[in-house]
Design a protein around this motif. Structure first.
Motif, PDB file in Angstrom:
ATOM      1  N   LEU A 164     -53.992  16.403  48.020  1.00  0.00           N
ATOM      2  CA  LEU A 164     -54.306  17.792  47.693  1.00  0.00           C
ATOM      3  C   LEU A 164     -55.809  18.041  47.746  1.00  0.00           C
ATOM      4  O   LEU A 164     -56.266  19.052  48.301  1.00  0.00           O
ATOM      5  CB  LEU A 164     -53.753  18.126  46.311  1.00  0.00           C
ATOM      6  N   ASP A 165     -56.611  17.105  47.190  1.00  0.00           N
ATOM      7  CA  ASP A 165     -58.071  17.260  47.233  1.00  0.00           C
ATOM      8  C   ASP A 165     -58.584  17.251  48.662  1.00  0.00           C
ATOM      9  O   ASP A 165     -59.489  18.024  49.022  1.00  0.00           O
ATOM     10  CB  ASP A 165     -58.731  16.138  46.428  1.00  0.00           C
ATOM     11  N   PHE A 166     -58.008  16.376  49.479  1.00  0.00           N
ATOM     12  CA  PHE A 166     -58.424  16.329  50.887  1.00  0.00           C
ATOM     13  C   PHE A 166     -58.137  17.663  51.577  1.00  0.00           C
ATOM     14  O   PHE A 166     -58.972  18.192  52.333  1.00  0.00           O
ATOM     15  CB  PHE A 166     -57.704  15.193  51.603  1.00  0.00           C
ATOM     16  N   GLU A 167     -56.968  18.218  51.312  1.00  0.00           N
ATOM     17  CA  GLU A 167     -56.600  19.477  51.950  1.00  0.00           C
ATOM     18  C   GLU A 167     -57.483  20.617  51.451  1.00  0.00           C
ATOM     19  O   GLU A 167     -57.882  21.504  52.225  1.00  0.00           O
ATOM     20  CB  GLU A 167     -55.129  19.775  51.668  1.00  0.00           C
ATOM     21  N   LEU A 168     -57.809  20.599  50.166  1.00  0.00           N
ATOM     22  CA  LEU A 168     -58.682  21.647  49.631  1.00  0.00           C
ATOM     23  C   LEU A 168     -60.069  21.581  50.257  1.00  0.00           C
ATOM     24  O   LEU A 168     -60.682  22.616  50.551  1.00  0.00           O
ATOM     25  CB  LEU A 168     -58.777  21.515  48.110  1.00  0.00           C
ATOM     26  N   ARG A 169     -60.591  20.358  50.454  1.00  0.00           N
ATOM     27  CA  ARG A 169     -61.892  20.228  51.116  1.00  0.00           C
ATOM     28  C   ARG A 169     -61.834  20.755  52.548  1.00  0.00           C
ATOM     29  O   ARG A 169     -62.766  21.396  53.033  1.00  0.00           O
ATOM     30  CB  ARG A 169     -62.357  18.767  51.092  1.00  0.00           C
TER      31      ARG A 169
END
Length: 626
Positions: A164-169
């Motif tokens: 999720l963090d990767f996608e948000l970045r």
């Protein structure tokens, strides 16, 4: 009887109660009892009605309440198992269908398995069951509220946070546009305000919740991601005062004043020194690389460093060279004056601010040190390898001018530091582990020996001294001193009660070390024992194939191990014995080197046998005449 009635009337009159008032009180009490009875009856009727309603809507505890929804799906009236199966079937139907997320004119399709989104439908059904659960009529009341007002249960959901963090970045890189602050720039000498620009920014916290909830639901309609407005902190209007100041600053040259001297600073030189408002600031200042270069040039022109009080030696007399104060440029103060003058349309003169800098040793302090004359000195002669002479001269310069406080201990290693190539020391002959070889800093021990003998002759307390590993004949017998940074050191204590000044004088072939201070007139008496052999030199035999077996050749006769000692007695000027010390010196032997032949001896040639003489040929008969 009549008597009693009369008495009763008398009592009523005495108590102030009239017959009419008594009857009114009774009527009011009766009405109050009637109202209470009616209220109790109404409450009982309402309670009975509520009980009946609760029982009517209680339904079965094995079914979910009507009106309950889970993730937007109506599961009312279903059993928990049936509701779970319905939800799981709905989830399987859309698990491969992506949700389209949109923001800032971009769109990104995402599937639940990309972020490992998992929904606990069993737990969601249990939460929905609790919304309509309870005992009898109470369950009916709860379900009645659910029926009329509804209840939508959000199922517990798990997500792989790293994904999720990767996608948000990834989303933020496409969405985020940082704001641009209004700034002030120069076009030549003309200041111009560049307006700021509004930016946008993905609200990551809210976006994370939206993404997880959307992927956990059954809806597959496009979802807008939450985006916030990133506004600049400084607007063009806020820079208007700074722009006006910049126009004034560059309207005319400035005059700089230091004392009675003035100089000009033209606008072309001032312009690159102005730090215009940028990155959120709104004030004008002086700074930057151009200002640093200007300050450096100004420092070279106006500064002078302070000079400590020094000592000038002439023969055995020492005089104090007075100290001189210095002055340094106060850059922050001068920059403030420069900026104030630049912002003024009329008074455009800036004073250069100087700060006084005192010397570390004042003239009064130098005179109070009591360094007035020669205390002792010693001279040694050197020569040989040019690198060795260079090292002697270098370390002597490192020691020259060293002062020793009363009661302080002088350390040769602390005074010179590490003798390394960075300081300019060269390779020269040196004794290492009892052998003469080549090493960095060879020749330093010439200086340490000279310093030791100067302290020895001054009658000072010697606290650390080590003799050389090998005997060196050109040093005073038993009074050599070697050093090896950082372990082997030469140390002595200044016990004269006054400061000492160590001075070195390097000639072309000799080194002199003098100690100056307040002469103590100590008398030093030395008794030196003769150098005695303590062991024969070891013999090192080296095979030599050029010599025949049994043959030898001596390359070096070697030196025996030796020892000596020096007794030193120090007397004060009044004849009192101060020190009585003996310094012992032991020197290693230097091995003799003998070459031993390994070539085999030639074999003797066998003796030759005499050759047998051949018999003479028979005589040839002469022919007979017929």
């Amino acid at each position: 009887m009549a008597h009693r009635l009369a008495r009763l009337r008398l009592l009523r009159v005495e108590a102030g109660t009239a017959p009419g008032r008594v009857r009114g009180t009774r009527r009011r009490a009766k009405r109050s009892r009637l109202l209470v009875q009616r209220a109790l009856a109404a409450f009982a009727a309402v309670a009975l009605l509520a009980l009946v309603l609760g029982l009517v809507f209680a339904g079965s505890s094995q079914r979910l309440a009507s009106g309950v929804r889970i993730a937007g799906v109506d599961v009312g009236g279903l059993s928990p198992d049936a509701a779970r199966h319905k939800l799981e079937a709905s989830a399987r139907a859309v698990e491969r269908v992506p949700v389209l997320f949109m923001a800032a004119g971009h769109s990104w399709p995402l599937k639940p398995n990309q972020l490992d989104v998992r929904v606990d439908w069993r737990a969601a059904v249990e939460l929905a069951r609790r919304d309509g659960d309870g005992f009898g009529p109470f369950r009916g009341f709860r379900r009645l509220g659910v029926r009329f007002f509804g209840a939508d249960v959000s199922p517990p959901t798990r997500v792989y946070n790293a994904a999720l963090d990767f996608e948000l970045r990834h989303l933020a890189r496409a969405i985020d546009t940082p704001h641009r602050e209004a700034t002030l720039v120069l076009h030549g000498l003309r200041p111009v305000v560049v307006p700021g620009q509004v930016g946008r920014k993905l609200d990551r916290g809210a976006a994370a919740r939206v993404i997880v909830q959307s992927l956990a639901s059954f809806a597959r309609r496009p979802v807008a991601l939450p985006v916030t407005v990133d506004r600049p902190r400084v607007t063009a209007a806020a820079l208007a005062p700074a722009a006006a100041q910049a126009r004034i600053a560059l309207s005319a040259p400035l005059r700089l004043r230091i004392g009675p001297v003035y100089s000009w600073l033209p606008q072309s030189r001032l312009a690159p020194m102005l730090v215009l408002p940028h990155d959120g600031s709104s004030r004008l200042s002086i700074g930057g690389a151009s200002a640093d270069r200007y300050w450096a040039a100004l420092r070279r022109a106006v500064e002078h460093r302070p000079l400590n009080a020094e000592f000038d030696v002439s023969g055995t007399v020492v005089r104090v060279i007075p100290a001189r104060g210095g002055r340094t440029l106060d850059i922050p103060g001068t920059a403030r004056n420069l900026l104030a003058a630049a912002r003024s349309p009329d008074h455009r003169v800036a004073a250069i601010v100087m700060a006084a800098e005192a010397p570390e040793r004042t003239t009064a302090e130098a005179r109070a040190m009591g360094i007035r004359g020669l205390v002792s000195g010693y001279e040694t002669v050197y020569g040989g390898d040019p690198n060795r002479i260079h090292n002697v001269q270098l370390v002597a310069r490192l020691l020259n001018g060293h002062v020793i406080a009363p009661g302080a201990e002088f350390s040769f290693n602390r005074a010179t530091g590490d003798r390394n190539a960075a300081k300019g020391f060269l390779q020269a002959p040196v004794i290492i582990n009892g052998e003469v070889t080549t090493g960095l800093g060879g020749g330093v021990c010439q200086v340490s020996t000279t310093v030791f003998n100067a302290a020895y002759e001054a009658g000072l307390k010697i606290t650390a001294r080590t003799n050389h590993a090998l005997y060196i004949s050109h040093y005073p017998l038993g009074r050599d001193a070697t050093v090896d940074y950082p372990n082997v050191d030469l140390r002595f204590v200044n016990d004269t009660g006054h400061w000492l000044l160590l001075r070195t004088f390097v000639g072309s072939s000799s080194l002199v070390v003098n100690l100056y201070g307040t002469p103590t007139h100590r008398r030093v008496v030395s008794d030196t024992q003769p150098l005695r052999d303590t062991g024969a030199p070891p013999v090192t035999r080296v095979p030599d194939p050029s010599l025949r077996k049994g043959q030898t050749a001596v390359d070096s006769s070697g030196e025996p191990s030796r020892a000596t000692s020096v007794r030193r007695r120090v007397y004060s000027a009044t004849g009192r014995l101060i020190y009585d010390n003996t310094y012992y010196s032991s020197y290693r032997a230097e091995p003799a080197t003998v070459r031993v032949g390994t070539k085999a001896k030639p074999k003797p040639k066998p003796s030759a046998k005499p050759k047998a003489k051949k018999p003479p040929p028979p005589p040839v008969p002469k022919p007979v005449a017929p």
